[in-house]
Design a protein around this motif. Sequence first.
Motif, PDB file in Angstrom:
ATOM      1  N   ARG A 109      33.663  44.780  31.788  1.00  0.00           N
ATOM      2  CA  ARG A 109      34.735  45.212  32.696  1.00  0.00           C
ATOM      3  C   ARG A 109      34.510  46.656  33.134  1.00  0.00           C
ATOM      4  O   ARG A 109      34.697  47.000  34.314  1.00  0.00           O
ATOM      5  N   SER A 112      31.957  46.901  35.903  1.00  0.00           N
ATOM      6  CA  SER A 112      32.514  46.538  37.216  1.00  0.00           C
ATOM      7  C   SER A 112      33.402  47.646  37.757  1.00  0.00           C
ATOM      8  O   SER A 112      33.335  47.998  38.944  1.00  0.00           O
ATOM      9  N   MET A 118      29.339  42.951  39.068  1.00  0.00           N
ATOM     10  CA  MET A 118      30.219  42.176  38.198  1.00  0.00           C
ATOM     11  C   MET A 118      29.351  41.263  37.332  1.00  0.00           C
ATOM     12  O   MET A 118      28.689  40.368  37.850  1.00  0.00           O
ATOM     13  N   TYR A 168      39.938  37.529  32.017  1.00  0.00           N
ATOM     14  CA  TYR A 168      39.064  38.558  32.593  1.00  0.00           C
ATOM     15  C   TYR A 168      38.477  38.064  33.915  1.00  0.00           C
ATOM     16  O   TYR A 168      38.274  38.851  34.846  1.00  0.00           O
ATOM     17  N   THR A 169      38.223  36.757  34.002  1.00  0.00           N
ATOM     18  CA  THR A 169      37.698  36.192  35.249  1.00  0.00           C
ATOM     19  C   THR A 169      38.781  36.156  36.313  1.00  0.00           C
ATOM     20  O   THR A 169      38.552  36.515  37.474  1.00  0.00           O
ATOM     21  N   ARG A 170      39.974  35.714  35.933  1.00  0.00           N
ATOM     22  CA  ARG A 170      41.090  35.662  36.885  1.00  0.00           C
ATOM     23  C   ARG A 170      41.380  37.037  37.464  1.00  0.00           C
ATOM     24  O   ARG A 170      41.688  37.180  38.650  1.00  0.00           O
ATOM     25  N   ARG A 171      41.263  38.062  36.623  1.00  0.00           N
ATOM     26  CA  ARG A 171      41.551  39.425  37.077  1.00  0.00           C
ATOM     27  C   ARG A 171      40.396  40.048  37.855  1.00  0.00           C
ATOM     28  O   ARG A 171      40.533  41.157  38.377  1.00  0.00           O
ATOM     29  N   GLY A 172      39.266  39.346  37.934  1.00  0.00           N
ATOM     30  CA  GLY A 172      38.135  39.869  38.698  1.00  0.00           C
ATOM     31  C   GLY A 172      37.293  40.882  37.955  1.00  0.00           C
ATOM     32  O   GLY A 172      36.512  41.614  38.562  1.00  0.00           O
ATOM     33  N   ASP A 175      32.614  37.455  35.980  1.00  0.00           N
ATOM     34  CA  ASP A 175      32.490  36.053  36.403  1.00  0.00           C
ATOM     35  C   ASP A 175      32.185  35.264  35.133  1.00  0.00           C
ATOM     36  O   ASP A 175      31.032  35.119  34.726  1.00  0.00           O
TER      37      ASP A 175
END
Length: 340
Positions: A109, A112, A118, A168-172, A175
């Motif tokens: 994270r 990113s 990402m 963590y994926t939903r929040r961008g 991936d």
Amino acid sequence: MRIVITGGFGFLGRQVAGALLRTRTFRGAPIDRLVLADRIVPADARAVADPLVEVVRGDLVDRLDELFAEPVDVLIHLAAAVSAECEADFDLGMSANLDTTRALLEAARAQSAAGGPMPRVVFSSSVAVYGSDPALPLPPVVSESTLPTPRSSYGIQKLVCEQLIADYTRRGFVDGRVARLMTVSVRPGRPNAAASGFLSGIVREPLAGLPALCPVRPDLRVALASPRRTVAGILRVAEAERGAGKGRLDGGLPVNLPALTVSVAEMLSTLRQVAGDSVADLVTITPDPGVEAIVGSWPSVFDNTRAAALGLEPDPSFASVVREYIDDHPDAVLAGTPGL
């Protein structure tokens, strides 16, 4: 393209690394660096000599700065404490499985957030996320839509990590994609501390001329996958494009890798057919209620539709699994074994 594999010198880590080093590409792009991270690096590890390979030795949490010193494009997280270890030592499981995974996600994270790429985070989960709760028994056939109700600390830890990766994926932030592994059989080498380790041992040890104990009743049915199918599944989930349609990874659900359903009795019968009576007779049924409670709580029949959409299929038979092991590890089979 810089790829990091945690548990890079464990059994699956070596197999995944070997597959990537043979193609030297990921999704068609050349791999510039393959970082193998592990607490222990064997002295005879062949991959170390490859110019693409970088080795990071030590506890993962202590080596995050080194792992992320350069941008990480793909993180394949295979390192874990296994099922029986986690049941015997709660703190070990929480530290090695949950705390370490969260630390890796935070490092990804941060990359990113700092304007770096990402990371694609690939997590190896387990069939152990499922269990038969007395108030909510498992259906006869399990799919990704079945509610996971783990009956072991290991299963709980894997499920929590799955949910963290989903968020963590939903929040961008990353991936993330999750491959739920079936019990891998037949694993070569020494026995490990997994509760399901006997599902390799009752084949591996007799083929080497050694006695083996089977701690569960012969009619217990289990879900298995060979090492080759497991590695192919991990890499397919890792490389799949996102989106709807055949060959793509749709939604945020994990993928249950394809399962071959077989009873322990059928496994032993296959060993007898392939290798002969003298080999199969080296297995002794010695019940262990603790092992059976863990392994017996896992489902054995899976709906493989989601994996099939990615082009993945289960092993055709347990005989093919045994013969694959013999072909891949001839030095581990006792010379003169009948039937071979």
